[in-house]
Every structure is written in C-alpha cells, then in structure tokens.
Scaffold this motif. Structure first.
Motif, PDB file in Angstrom:
ATOM      1  N   VAL A   1      58.851 -60.639  75.481  1.00 42.45           N
ATOM      2  CA  VAL A   1      59.868 -61.739  75.062  1.00 42.45           C
ATOM      3  C   VAL A   1      60.360 -62.025  76.756  1.00 42.45           C
ATOM      4  O   VAL A   1      60.708 -63.134  76.843  1.00 42.45           O
ATOM      5  CB  VAL A   1      60.671 -61.315  74.122  1.00 42.45           C
ATOM      6  N   GLY A   2      60.818 -60.881  77.265  1.00 43.76           N
ATOM      7  CA  GLY A   2      61.181 -61.313  78.673  1.00 43.76           C
ATOM      8  C   GLY A   2      60.246 -62.382  79.465  1.00 43.76           C
ATOM      9  O   GLY A   2      60.910 -62.998  80.310  1.00 43.76           O
TER      10      GLY A   2
ATOM     11  N   VAL B   1      60.440 -65.841  78.039  1.00 42.85           N
ATOM     12  CA  VAL B   1      61.578 -66.402  78.341  1.00 42.85           C
ATOM     13  C   VAL B   1      61.574 -66.805  79.947  1.00 42.85           C
ATOM     14  O   VAL B   1      61.829 -68.116  80.064  1.00 42.85           O
ATOM     15  CB  VAL B   1      62.795 -65.288  78.224  1.00 42.85           C
TER      16      VAL B   1
ATOM     17  N   VAL C   1      58.864 -69.751  79.891  1.00 43.92           N
ATOM     18  CA  VAL C   1      59.499 -71.175  79.249  1.00 43.92           C
ATOM     19  C   VAL C   1      60.551 -71.600  80.018  1.00 43.92           C
ATOM     20  O   VAL C   1      60.598 -72.856  80.206  1.00 43.92           O
ATOM     21  CB  VAL C   1      59.883 -70.817  77.613  1.00 43.92           C
ATOM     22  N   THR C   2      61.520 -70.905  80.543  1.00 43.93           N
ATOM     23  CA  THR C   2      62.872 -71.202  81.215  1.00 43.93           C
ATOM     24  C   THR C   2      62.675 -71.468  82.723  1.00 43.93           C
ATOM     25  O   THR C   2      63.270 -72.465  83.430  1.00 43.93           O
ATOM     26  CB  THR C   2      63.840 -70.544  81.054  1.00 43.93           C
TER      27      THR C   2
ATOM     28  N   LEU D   1      67.097 -64.961  83.837  1.00 42.42           N
ATOM     29  CA  LEU D   1      67.186 -65.168  82.346  1.00 42.42           C
ATOM     30  C   LEU D   1      66.425 -64.067  81.635  1.00 42.42           C
ATOM     31  O   LEU D   1      66.747 -63.529  80.719  1.00 42.42           O
ATOM     32  CB  LEU D   1      67.129 -66.543  81.806  1.00 42.42           C
ATOM     33  N   ALA D   2      65.119 -63.972  82.302  1.00 39.62           N
ATOM     34  CA  ALA D   2      64.218 -63.036  81.963  1.00 39.62           C
ATOM     35  C   ALA D   2      64.658 -61.663  82.136  1.00 39.62           C
ATOM     36  O   ALA D   2      64.546 -60.676  81.487  1.00 39.62           O
ATOM     37  CB  ALA D   2      63.139 -63.251  82.504  1.00 39.62           C
TER      38      ALA D   2
ATOM     39  N   VAL E   1      66.910 -60.363  79.469  1.00 40.32           N
ATOM     40  CA  VAL E   1      66.480 -59.972  78.428  1.00 40.32           C
ATOM     41  C   VAL E   1      65.837 -58.469  78.371  1.00 40.32           C
ATOM     42  O   VAL E   1      66.133 -57.781  77.381  1.00 40.32           O
ATOM     43  CB  VAL E   1      65.265 -60.922  77.844  1.00 40.32           C
TER      44      VAL E   1
END
Length: 116
Positions: free
Chosen positions: A16-17, A20, A23-24, A29-30, A33
């Motif tokens: 998920v990290g 993220v 995508v971003t 932000l990663a 996470v």
C-alpha cells in the motif's frame, strides 16, 4: 481486527505504501503509510511477543525495503515490492504470529511475563 495476522498487515504496508507513492507521486506520503504500518504492527505485537522480536521484524522490513529498490532494476518495481512484502510477511509470521501465545518467550516467567 485481532484475528488478522500481523504478517498480513506488515506485508500490505509495503504494498500500500508503494501504491500510494505511485498514485500520488509523493514519496513523503508513502513514507507516512510505512511509518503508520510499522507503528500499528508494533503496537499489536509488542504486548504478545516483546520488543526484541518486533525490532528484528522492523530490521527485516528495512532490509526488504532497501532490497526491493535494488532488485527493482532487474525484475521491475511491482514484482520487487511483492517479493519484499512476501519476505517481510514470512518473517513477521514466524517471529510474531506463530509465537504470539508467549510460550516461546525466553525468561517470561522470571520477569513477570514481560519480554523487553
């Protein structure tokens, strides 16, 4: 939530990290996470298995994270992340989930049941 293995949460944290971050396009932000996932796993695991096992899992996770960057140039980014997540998940399962009942904790009885 306690029925979900900590190994699954640890492995998904890496996946998920990375997702993220992809995508971003915001690495910070990663990182958030990843830190949140480490904290969540630690809070769950420390009372059951003690600090030293959690510390080993964190070190394995760090090595898997670095290793994923090294092998990504050969196998691609997503396969490298999945491989790192599998390594981290296996280590977490072995060190935390499979030993979460406390029977294997060295010296637990002598220190009142706390390992760390």
């Amino acid at each position: 939530m306690s029925r979900i293995p900590t190994a699954l949460i640890a492995a998904l944290t890496l996946v998920v990290g990375f997702a993220v971050g992809q995508v971003t396009h915001v690495r910070a932000l990663a990182g958030v996470v990843l830190v949140a996932g480490v904290a969540w796993c630690a809070v769950r695991a420390v009372p059951r298995v003690g600090w030293w096992r959690v510390a080993v899992v964190v070190l394995v996770g760090g090595a898997a994270f670095v290793g994923s960057h090294l092998v990504a140039q050969t196998v691609g980014a997503w396969p490298a992340v999945v491989l790192a997540a599998l390594v981290l998940g296996a280590a977490t399962w072995w060190l935390v989930d499979a030993r979460g009942d406390g029977r294997e904790r060295i010296g637990a009885g002598a220190r009142g049941g706390h390992d760390g």
